[in-house]
Write an enzyme that holds these catalytic residues in place. Sequence first.
Site, PDB file in Angstrom:
ATOM      1  N   THR A  14      27.173  54.867  20.241  1.00 41.55           N
ATOM      2  CA  THR A  14      26.348  55.966  19.742  1.00 41.55           C
ATOM      3  C   THR A  14      25.088  56.153  20.565  1.00 41.55           C
ATOM      4  O   THR A  14      24.653  57.275  20.814  1.00 41.55           O
ATOM      5  CB  THR A  14      25.971  55.723  18.266  1.00 41.55           C
ATOM      6  OG1 THR A  14      27.161  55.721  17.478  1.00 41.55           O
ATOM      7  CG2 THR A  14      25.042  56.797  17.748  1.00 41.55           C
ATOM      8  N   SER A  56      32.805  52.155  20.317  1.00 42.51           N
ATOM      9  CA  SER A  56      33.086  50.725  20.136  1.00 42.51           C
ATOM     10  C   SER A  56      34.298  50.462  19.257  1.00 42.51           C
ATOM     11  O   SER A  56      34.791  49.331  19.220  1.00 42.51           O
ATOM     12  CB  SER A  56      31.866  49.989  19.574  1.00 42.51           C
ATOM     13  OG  SER A  56      31.644  50.300  18.221  1.00 42.51           O
ATOM     14  N   THR A  87      27.753  50.291  17.455  1.00 44.18           N
ATOM     15  CA  THR A  87      27.450  49.394  16.338  1.00 44.18           C
ATOM     16  C   THR A  87      28.681  48.963  15.547  1.00 44.18           C
ATOM     17  O   THR A  87      28.671  47.907  14.917  1.00 44.18           O
ATOM     18  CB  THR A  87      26.456  50.053  15.366  1.00 44.18           C
ATOM     19  OG1 THR A  87      27.017  51.276  14.859  1.00 44.18           O
ATOM     20  CG2 THR A  87      25.131  50.343  16.051  1.00 44.18           C
ATOM     21  N   ASP A  88      29.761  49.763  15.576  1.00 45.31           N
ATOM     22  CA  ASP A  88      30.879  49.486  14.672  1.00 45.31           C
ATOM     23  C   ASP A  88      31.527  48.129  14.924  1.00 45.31           C
ATOM     24  O   ASP A  88      31.943  47.449  13.982  1.00 45.31           O
ATOM     25  CB  ASP A  88      31.932  50.594  14.770  1.00 45.31           C
ATOM     26  CG  ASP A  88      31.489  51.868  14.076  1.00 45.31           C
ATOM     27  OD1 ASP A  88      30.477  51.826  13.355  1.00 45.31           O
ATOM     28  OD2 ASP A  88      32.163  52.901  14.252  1.00 45.31           O
TER      29      ASP A  88
END
Length: 333
Positions: A14, A56, A87-88
């Site tokens: 992101t 990710s 972040t995932d």
Amino acid sequence: MKQKKLLLLTTGGTIASADTEAGLAPTITGAGLTAFVGSMLSAFDVEVQDILRLDSSNMQPEEWEFIARTIHGCWEAYDGVVLTHGTDTMAYTASVLSYMLQNLTKPVVLTGSQMPIDNLLTDARNNLYTAFSAVDCRIPGVSIAFDHKLIRGCRAVKVRTMGFEAFESVNAPYLGEVFANGIHRNESAIRPGDPSRPTRLLDRLCPDVFLLKLIPGTNPAVFSMLMDMHYRGIVLETFGAGGMHFLRRNLLDRLGELTAHGVSVVACSQCLYESSDLSIYEVGQRLLECGVIPGRDMTTEAAVTKLMWALGQTDDTEIVRDYMERSLAGEMA
């Protein structure tokens, strides 16, 4: 004073995304990221390498191996590494790097953001500042810098999809926190590497690991299916301190068959905090009798990636058990 030499590796996520016809997708390069950071970079001698450009969700064991090799290949040339990442799956990547890169005497800091860096309200700049500060104050090992906090890589869990407090440090204190007077190191939580020994790369992973979250009524046949699919390792998210049902739908018998056929099975808790303890209840003791390995207070991310790593090192299930029962990077108390 000589500037610290820092390597900034970008992988997408992101933080590097922009609007496309198909939705947000990583398009911003490392040079683009640094342009948004501004004068902070003047405190460092920074080299930028764009090594991947992925959402990710597409980050998998092959990418983890590539990232670990990239970091290790230039380890001696830098005072620290900052890795931007979506972040995932960031907690999975941070966990597995903690096992693959051993005896780290310098920082490897993962960071990203909940909003793209070109958004007026983005958290990306502050997260990058925190990551660079972790290098500046020499906090060694793999960590995640997010929301003014520094979390041990193998203790981080993503707990929010939209909030800026996206990650929590589970069952472990922060390595550091940012306050108005700077970043505060938590000396009692930091694990310094041994400078007399080299940093080791142990990069082989086995992707044949399955995560199963149990629900009341889980069909025992699922274990036979996993064995037929040639999985070598299974992480179970069990109930509470380590429970599963054995009345009507007896899961224990099938688990015993799995371990007898050389499948390594690790039992963690579905509860986010505190430790599982298979010795407390009858069902937990039966799990131990089946050859299940206690996951104790490991996060799911830490347990899954550790099992992938352990199975990548050896085919000997007893050595795998030994790895899983010892804390290698601070992943368990």
